[in-house]
Structure formats: C-alpha cells, structure tokens
Scaffold this motif. Structure first.
Motif, mmCIF file in Angstrom:
data_model
loop_
_atom_site.group_PDB
_atom_site.id
_atom_site.type_symbol
_atom_site.label_atom_id
_atom_site.label_comp_id
_atom_site.label_asym_id
_atom_site.label_seq_id
_atom_site.Cartn_x
_atom_site.Cartn_y
_atom_site.Cartn_z
ATOM 1 N N UNK A 239 0.823 -1.127 0.048
ATOM 2 C CA UNK A 239 0.137 0.008 -0.011
ATOM 3 C C UNK A 239 0.735 1.187 0.121
ATOM 4 N N UNK A 240 0.457 2.160 -0.820
ATOM 5 C CA UNK A 240 1.355 3.473 -0.949
ATOM 6 C C UNK A 240 1.047 4.323 0.195
ATOM 7 N N UNK A 241 2.267 4.817 0.712
ATOM 8 C CA UNK A 241 1.899 5.775 1.924
ATOM 9 C C UNK A 241 1.780 7.253 1.331
ATOM 10 N N UNK A 242 1.206 8.216 1.920
ATOM 11 C CA UNK A 242 1.077 9.342 1.655
ATOM 12 C C UNK A 242 1.827 10.188 2.681
ATOM 13 N N UNK A 243 2.460 11.219 2.283
ATOM 14 C CA UNK A 243 3.397 12.075 2.990
ATOM 15 C C UNK A 243 3.025 13.454 2.857
ATOM 16 N N UNK A 244 2.658 14.302 3.873
ATOM 17 C CA UNK A 244 2.145 15.699 3.834
ATOM 18 C C UNK A 244 3.339 16.482 4.403
ATOM 19 N N UNK A 245 3.568 17.506 3.913
ATOM 20 C CA UNK A 245 4.539 18.646 4.262
ATOM 21 C C UNK A 245 3.930 19.757 4.308
ATOM 22 N N UNK A 246 4.094 20.839 5.168
ATOM 23 C CA UNK A 246 3.456 22.121 5.376
ATOM 24 C C UNK A 246 4.243 23.253 6.119
ATOM 25 N N UNK A 247 4.251 24.172 5.647
ATOM 26 C CA UNK A 247 4.863 25.491 6.338
ATOM 27 C C UNK A 247 3.825 26.810 6.392
ATOM 28 N N UNK B 271 4.983 17.650 9.247
ATOM 29 C CA UNK B 271 4.930 16.388 8.430
ATOM 30 C C UNK B 271 4.217 15.759 9.060
ATOM 31 N N UNK B 272 3.151 14.727 8.231
ATOM 32 C CA UNK B 272 2.582 13.728 8.324
ATOM 33 C C UNK B 272 2.793 12.461 7.464
ATOM 34 N N UNK B 273 2.470 11.471 7.875
ATOM 35 C CA UNK B 273 2.647 10.326 6.933
ATOM 36 C C UNK B 273 1.748 8.857 7.189
ATOM 37 N N UNK B 274 1.179 8.374 6.625
ATOM 38 C CA UNK B 274 0.219 7.479 6.673
ATOM 39 C C UNK B 274 -0.423 6.545 5.611
ATOM 40 N N UNK B 275 -0.816 5.507 5.750
ATOM 41 C CA UNK B 275 -1.775 5.109 4.646
ATOM 42 C C UNK B 275 -2.896 5.928 4.321
ATOM 43 N N UNK C 56 1.978 9.155 11.591
ATOM 44 C CA UNK C 56 2.860 9.621 12.326
ATOM 45 C C UNK C 56 2.883 11.294 12.081
ATOM 46 N N UNK C 57 3.344 11.827 13.121
ATOM 47 C CA UNK C 57 3.217 13.547 12.825
ATOM 48 C C UNK C 57 4.413 14.042 13.815
ATOM 49 N N UNK C 58 5.091 14.896 12.886
ATOM 50 C CA UNK C 58 6.537 15.443 13.287
ATOM 51 C C UNK C 58 6.454 16.895 12.948
ATOM 52 N N UNK D 110 -5.368 16.802 1.377
ATOM 53 C CA UNK D 110 -5.777 16.647 2.968
ATOM 54 C C UNK D 110 -4.344 16.449 3.798
ATOM 55 N N UNK D 111 -3.359 15.514 3.273
ATOM 56 C CA UNK D 111 -2.274 15.301 3.939
ATOM 57 C C UNK D 111 -1.292 16.382 4.121
ATOM 58 N N UNK D 112 -1.174 17.672 3.617
ATOM 59 C CA UNK D 112 -0.659 18.766 3.562
ATOM 60 C C UNK D 112 -1.452 19.736 4.640
ATOM 61 N N UNK D 113 -2.912 19.552 4.455
ATOM 62 C CA UNK D 113 -3.548 20.440 5.277
ATOM 63 C C UNK D 113 -3.360 19.875 6.969
ATOM 64 N N UNK D 114 -3.316 18.713 6.897
ATOM 65 C CA UNK D 114 -2.952 18.126 8.449
ATOM 66 C C UNK D 114 -1.506 18.574 8.769
ATOM 67 N N UNK D 115 -0.584 18.379 8.088
ATOM 68 C CA UNK D 115 0.761 18.935 8.189
ATOM 69 C C UNK D 115 0.684 20.487 8.678
ATOM 70 N N UNK D 116 -0.084 21.201 8.013
ATOM 71 C CA UNK D 116 -0.371 22.673 8.416
ATOM 72 C C UNK D 116 -0.850 22.761 9.789
ATOM 73 N N UNK D 117 -1.784 21.955 10.216
ATOM 74 C CA UNK D 117 -2.085 22.006 11.608
ATOM 75 C C UNK D 117 -0.978 21.589 12.516
#
Length: 181
Positions: free
Chosen positions: A1-9, A19-23, A67-69, A137-144
């Motif tokens: 299964x491909x992982x989605x990574x989101x990054x935001x500033x 940074x967030x990552x998950x299925x 995962x959230x960093x 959605x992943x980059x939005x979560x990363x923004x929060x």
C-alpha cells in the motif's frame, strides 16, 4: 500500500515544517477527525479561535493513526543569516536549505520515491527537488501540526507529535557550502 506524506509551512516566520505520513485511509480518517469535527477556518492554529484550537488539542490527545512530526528548520532565517554574512543572494541559500532538508528526509526514511507527497503552497518550491503535488488533505493536516505546537499552552509531550530541531545542522551544512565557494 502506498504511503501518503504531507508537508506544510503555513507560517514562514515560525520556522516550523509540519510532516505527516500514513496510509491513504489513515490520512482520510485523520483529516475527518480534525477538520470535520473541529471545523477550523485555517490550518494556522496560532490564528484560529481558542475553541477550535481546543477541539484540535482534544483530537490530537485522542491519538491519530498517522505519524506526525514538526521540524524546526527556519529556512528563511538561515537564508537571511547566511546570505547576509557572505553577501549571497538569499534565494540561492534558501534553495540549498531545501535541498539539505529533502536529503535529510530521504536519508532518515521520512520520504521515499514510492511515497505520494503533498506540500502546501509555501513548500511548492520542493516540487523541483521531489515529485510532489501541491495541496491535499495530508498537507492540510501537516499545516495544523506545524503551527499547533506553537500555540501557547499546548503540551506536545502529551500528544502524538514529535518535535525535531534540525536548524543548526542545516545552517552548518549550507554555511560550509557557501564558505567553500
């Protein structure tokens, strides 16, 4: 299964990159929990009303299946400091900071060529270094995630968010590059 990574500033002046990552199903579940339960008007929690920030705190404390960093990088601070010190164009230094950051992310397993990567508008410059789409959605979560640790009273030690300071390492690397030329 491909992982989605989101990054935001979402706030360049804070110097934090979320940074967030998950299925895909976990990213969607997390997005629903955060945005459909709390209805924030922005991803910048330092500018959100306290009731919505409080709701986000509760959602994060419950735990999310991702995962959230938060990486404290301060790319613009490094670009300004090194650029001024050596009389070099700030954009050139900024490009080197982002290049270092992506190499750091790859070498530490935070992103891989198999990941679907989403970045926000501010980090769209990374699309030149990695294959990434802008927004989602992943980059939005990363923004929060990037901003919530900066909200007064937020105890990230009790949350699933890790905070990693990489500013000094990035600045040393970039300054070393500039000093050699």
């Amino acid at each position: 299964m491909q992982r989605i990574v989101g990054m935001a500033m979402p706030r360049w002046d804070l110097g934090t990159i979320g940074y967030v990552a998950g299925e895909p199903k976990d990213i969607e579940k997390s997005y629903s929990e955060m945005f459909l339960r709390c209805y924030p008007t922005t991803v910048d929690m330092t500018r959100e009303m306290s009731s919505k920030v409080s709701c986000m705190f509760k959602v994060l404390k419950m735990g999310l299946p991702i995962q959230a960093i938060v990486f404290f990088l301060d790319p613009y601070g490094i670009a300004n400091d090194v650029g001024t010190r050596y009389g070099i164009n700030r954009n050139l230094v900024l490009s080197n900071v982002y290049s270092w950051f992506i190499n750091y992310m790859r070498s530490n397993g935070f992103i891989s060529d198999l990941d679907l990567v989403e970045v926000d508008e501010e980090l769209s410059a990374l699309s030149a270094i990695i294959k990434a789409r802008v927004n989602g959605n992943a980059s939005a979560i990363a923004g929060v995630v990037a901003t919530i640790v900066m909200v007064k009273g937020f105890d990230y030690h009790g949350s699933p968010i890790r905070v990693v300071n990489v500013k000094d390492d990035a600045e040393k690397y970039v300054e070393g590059l500039v000093a050699r030329h």
